[in-house]
Motif scaffolding. Structure first.
Motif, PDB file in Angstrom:
ATOM      1  N   LEU A 126       9.944  95.093  34.873  1.00 18.40           N
ATOM      2  CA  LEU A 126      10.114  96.513  34.537  1.00 18.40           C
ATOM      3  C   LEU A 126       9.139  96.935  33.445  1.00 18.40           C
ATOM      4  O   LEU A 126       8.730  98.095  33.382  1.00 18.40           O
ATOM      5  CB  LEU A 126      11.555  96.764  34.087  1.00 18.40           C
ATOM      6  N   GLY A 127       8.774  95.986  32.576  1.00 14.18           N
ATOM      7  CA  GLY A 127       7.795  96.295  31.540  1.00 14.18           C
ATOM      8  C   GLY A 127       6.459  96.732  32.124  1.00 14.18           C
ATOM      9  O   GLY A 127       5.766  97.573  31.536  1.00 14.18           O
ATOM     10  N   HIS A 128       6.098  96.166  33.272  1.00 15.00           N
ATOM     11  CA  HIS A 128       4.851  96.591  33.917  1.00 15.00           C
ATOM     12  C   HIS A 128       4.924  98.058  34.325  1.00 15.00           C
ATOM     13  O   HIS A 128       3.944  98.796  34.213  1.00 15.00           O
ATOM     14  CB  HIS A 128       4.568  95.720  35.136  1.00 15.00           C
ATOM     15  N   PHE A 129       6.104  98.485  34.801  1.00 13.20           N
ATOM     16  CA  PHE A 129       6.260  99.884  35.167  1.00 13.20           C
ATOM     17  C   PHE A 129       6.311 100.776  33.931  1.00 13.20           C
ATOM     18  O   PHE A 129       5.740 101.866  33.918  1.00 13.20           O
ATOM     19  CB  PHE A 129       7.530 100.071  36.016  1.00 13.20           C
ATOM     20  N   LYS A 130       7.005 100.303  32.881  1.00 15.97           N
ATOM     21  CA  LYS A 130       7.116 101.099  31.657  1.00 15.97           C
ATOM     22  C   LYS A 130       5.751 101.383  31.053  1.00 15.97           C
ATOM     23  O   LYS A 130       5.477 102.488  30.567  1.00 15.97           O
ATOM     24  CB  LYS A 130       8.000 100.352  30.645  1.00 15.97           C
ATOM     25  N   HIS A 131       4.880 100.385  31.068  1.00 14.25           N
ATOM     26  CA  HIS A 131       3.534 100.548  30.514  1.00 14.25           C
ATOM     27  C   HIS A 131       2.536 101.089  31.537  1.00 14.25           C
ATOM     28  O   HIS A 131       1.332 101.107  31.260  1.00 14.25           O
ATOM     29  CB  HIS A 131       3.040  99.210  29.965  1.00 14.25           C
ATOM     30  N   LYS A 132       3.053 101.483  32.709  1.00 15.96           N
ATOM     31  CA  LYS A 132       2.225 102.086  33.766  1.00 15.96           C
ATOM     32  C   LYS A 132       1.121 101.150  34.252  1.00 15.96           C
ATOM     33  O   LYS A 132       0.045 101.587  34.659  1.00 15.96           O
ATOM     34  CB  LYS A 132       1.625 103.417  33.293  1.00 15.96           C
ATOM     35  N   HIS A 133       1.382  99.850  34.196  1.00 16.25           N
ATOM     36  CA  HIS A 133       0.391  98.900  34.693  1.00 16.25           C
ATOM     37  C   HIS A 133       0.172  99.051  36.189  1.00 16.25           C
ATOM     38  O   HIS A 133      -0.955  98.933  36.676  1.00 16.25           O
ATOM     39  CB  HIS A 133       0.841  97.461  34.394  1.00 16.25           C
ATOM     40  N   ILE A 134       1.254  99.318  36.935  1.00 20.21           N
ATOM     41  CA  ILE A 134       1.137  99.459  38.386  1.00 20.21           C
ATOM     42  C   ILE A 134       0.290 100.679  38.716  1.00 20.21           C
ATOM     43  O   ILE A 134      -0.592 100.626  39.583  1.00 20.21           O
ATOM     44  CB  ILE A 134       2.532  99.572  39.033  1.00 20.21           C
ATOM     45  N   ARG A 186      -1.948 102.083  36.790  1.00 22.11           N
ATOM     46  CA  ARG A 186      -3.332 101.815  36.392  1.00 22.11           C
ATOM     47  C   ARG A 186      -4.035 100.925  37.412  1.00 22.11           C
ATOM     48  O   ARG A 186      -5.230 101.114  37.697  1.00 22.11           O
ATOM     49  CB  ARG A 186      -3.357 101.157  35.011  1.00 22.11           C
ATOM     50  N   ARG A 187      -3.305  99.958  37.930  1.00 26.81           N
ATOM     51  CA  ARG A 187      -3.910  99.087  38.938  1.00 26.81           C
ATOM     52  C   ARG A 187      -4.239  99.857  40.212  1.00 26.81           C
ATOM     53  O   ARG A 187      -5.266  99.622  40.855  1.00 26.81           O
ATOM     54  CB  ARG A 187      -2.975  97.910  39.241  1.00 26.81           C
ATOM     55  N   LEU A 188      -3.346 100.781  40.575  1.00 29.98           N
ATOM     56  CA  LEU A 188      -3.627 101.614  41.747  1.00 29.98           C
ATOM     57  C   LEU A 188      -4.860 102.473  41.520  1.00 29.98           C
ATOM     58  O   LEU A 188      -5.727 102.587  42.392  1.00 29.98           O
ATOM     59  CB  LEU A 188      -2.417 102.505  42.060  1.00 29.98           C
ATOM     60  N   ILE A 189      -4.932 103.078  40.331  1.00 29.87           N
ATOM     61  CA  ILE A 189      -6.101 103.901  40.017  1.00 29.87           C
ATOM     62  C   ILE A 189      -7.359 103.043  40.006  1.00 29.87           C
ATOM     63  O   ILE A 189      -8.420 103.444  40.510  1.00 29.87           O
ATOM     64  CB  ILE A 189      -5.903 104.617  38.663  1.00 29.87           C
ATOM     65  N   ARG A 208      -3.971  89.538  31.549  1.00 31.42           N
ATOM     66  CA  ARG A 208      -3.235  88.805  30.506  1.00 31.42           C
ATOM     67  C   ARG A 208      -2.688  89.749  29.453  1.00 31.42           C
ATOM     68  O   ARG A 208      -1.575  89.562  28.964  1.00 31.42           O
ATOM     69  CB  ARG A 208      -4.147  87.752  29.855  1.00 31.42           C
ATOM     70  N   ARG A 209      -3.467  90.778  29.097  1.00 29.35           N
ATOM     71  CA  ARG A 209      -2.977  91.753  28.125  1.00 29.35           C
ATOM     72  C   ARG A 209      -1.732  92.465  28.668  1.00 29.35           C
ATOM     73  O   ARG A 209      -0.761  92.702  27.938  1.00 29.35           O
ATOM     74  CB  ARG A 209      -4.076  92.763  27.803  1.00 29.35           C
ATOM     75  N   HIS A 210      -1.747  92.788  29.943  1.00 31.92           N
ATOM     76  CA  HIS A 210      -0.589  93.433  30.561  1.00 31.92           C
ATOM     77  C   HIS A 210       0.638  92.512  30.526  1.00 31.92           C
ATOM     78  O   HIS A 210       1.766  92.981  30.319  1.00 31.92           O
ATOM     79  CB  HIS A 210      -0.912  93.812  32.007  1.00 31.92           C
TER      80      HIS A 210
END
Length: 437
Positions: free
Chosen positions: A290-298, A300-303, A374-376
């Motif tokens: 869920l942290g990946h979603f909270k930080h908008k990693h998903i 950003r990866r899509l973009i 790794r930062r994510h």
């Protein structure tokens, strides 16, 4: 200013030299990195790192070292094979010979182009079969991870091949049609089509494709379901359901993931994960995701995927109109054929050459992408520690490192280049509870 030596070279010759040099340089770099990894892991095989002596038995540490070394050594052969295959398809004339044979048989046109793509995929897949068999039934089997029978492996191969044909060939035909009819900006239309297809696949995959390979059952543990649901509500996350996948049918490795897109998102736990972790540890692992979603990693990866693919299509659009792109990579562009006033199209050739050449150039950006990943992971860990128990997260990570035989002592240079997840020592150092007896 006197001309440089490069200015005397034809563009196709220069392309050949640059491609060959980067192909060999990439191979040499990867071989050096893997050799470092093997030596470093072997050197530290005999002693568990001090920070983990209270949790990781020496036997488990040595198993992880042996597993890492076995995969790495086999990876050396796999790299050499991959390089030889790329060289064979390009500068040694394999793709050119296949194209000419299909032209003689089918003439030019869409059928010949689709046949070229299909034959390329089948030949490449056949070359990869021994590699996949050895990885599954020798390496994974030796270390107790493989749960597959040969029958199941062959069934998976048949299903994936059939899906590739049913889904891939129409998509390829559409892209080839756009390349031939949409004018100079065909690459923009093709990119939009490709992105739309990928977004649609994110919705379709969990509902229709994944169930062809695995069974998905709703999570039955009511106490765990309540715990996970409360966590998602705290984090402002909604999903279509919580499912358990029969991952143990194929492997002893454990995992959990989100899949789907938009309203079709669902949470999937491997049955192996639920067997290995306590409810609190499962909650912590899910909190990390869920942290990946909270930080908008998903997002950003899509973009990032959108931007990279747009750049790739634009570059392909430019390269496909230049004869040196073909001749420099060992292929003669299609010539005028009797009965075909426009000649035989080069679109499938351009696609395949680009797919073969792109990894030769992009291998050198691998460390940058790994560093971002790794930062994510660190950010997701930090978020999970605020939404669940940091001690449970640390305990879960230790169990997963041990159960998946992930080495605690990777070579630092190798890890910086390849690791998408931080090494255990770095990751758990940020969760102090992991290092307490």
């Amino acid at each position: 200013m006197p001309p440089t030596n490069a200015s005397f070279l034809a563009p196709s010759t220069l392309t050949t030299l640059v491609f060959a040099a980067l192909l060999l340089a990439g191979l040499a770099l990867r071989l050096w990195l893997v050799s470092r990894q093997v030596r470093h892991v072997a050197r530290h095989r005999g002693v568990v790192p001090a920070a983990f002596t209270h949790r990781i038995p020496l036997a488990a540490h040595q198993k992880a070292a042996d597993y890492t070394i076995a995969k790495a050594r086999f990876g050396l052969l796999e790299m050499a094979l991959t390089t030889a295959v790329v060289l064979g398809w390009t500068l040694l004339g394999g793709l050119d010979a296949l194209n000419q044979a299909l032209l003689d048989w089918l003439g030019g046109g869409m059928v010949q182009q689709l046949a070229l793509l299909a034959c390329f995929a089948l030949i490449g897949g056949s070359i990869d079969l021994p590699v996949a068999l050895y990885q599954t039934f020798v390496i994974e089997q030796r270390f107790g991870f493989n749960q597959m029978t040969l029958r199941l492996w062959l069934a998976d191969l048949f299903k994936s091949t059939l899906l590739g044909a049913v889904i891939g060939l129409p998509m390829a035909a559409l892209v080839l049609w756009l390349m031939g009819t949409a004018g100079p900006l065909w690459w923009l239309w093709a990119w939009g089509t490709w992105m739309g297809f990928n977004l649609l696949l994110m919705v379709v995959f969990p509902l229709f494709i994944a169930p062809l390979f695995n069974k998905f059952q709703p999570l039955q543990d009511e106490s765990l379901k309540a715990r996970v649901t409360a966590l998602m509500q705290r984090c402002g996350f909604a999903a279509k359901g919580l499912f358990v996948m029969d991952g143990s049918r194929r492997s002893a490795h454990a995992n959990a993931y989100f899949t789907g897109f938009g309203a079709a998102k669902r949470v999937v736990f491997y049955d192996t994960l639920l067997k290995q972790l306590s409810p609190g540890e499962v909650e912590a692992v899910l909190a990390h995701e869920l942290g990946h979603f909270k930080h908008k990693h998903i997002t950003r990866r899509l973009i990032g995927m959108f931007a990279i693919s747009l750049t790739g299509f634009a570059l392909l659009g430019w390269l496909s109109a230049r004869a040196w792109f073909y001749t420099g990579l060992g292929v003669q562009p299609n010539l005028m054929l009797p009965g075909l006033p426009g000649g035989a199209p080069n679109d499938a050739l351009a696609l395949l050459l680009f797919l073969l050449a792109a990894p030769v150039f992009t291998v050198f950006v691998t460390p940058l992408l790994a560093q971002i990943s790794r930062r994510h992971e660190f950010q997701a860990d930090a978020y999970a520690a605020t939404q669940s128990s940091g001690a449970d997260l640390a305990s879960a990570l230790l169990k997963l490192y041990e159960d998946n035989a992930s080495t605690l002592t990777p070579d630092p240079v190798y890890a910086r280049f390849y690791y998408s997840h931080p090494p255990a020592t770095e990751r758990l150092a940020r969760l102090p509870a992991a290092l307490q007896p």
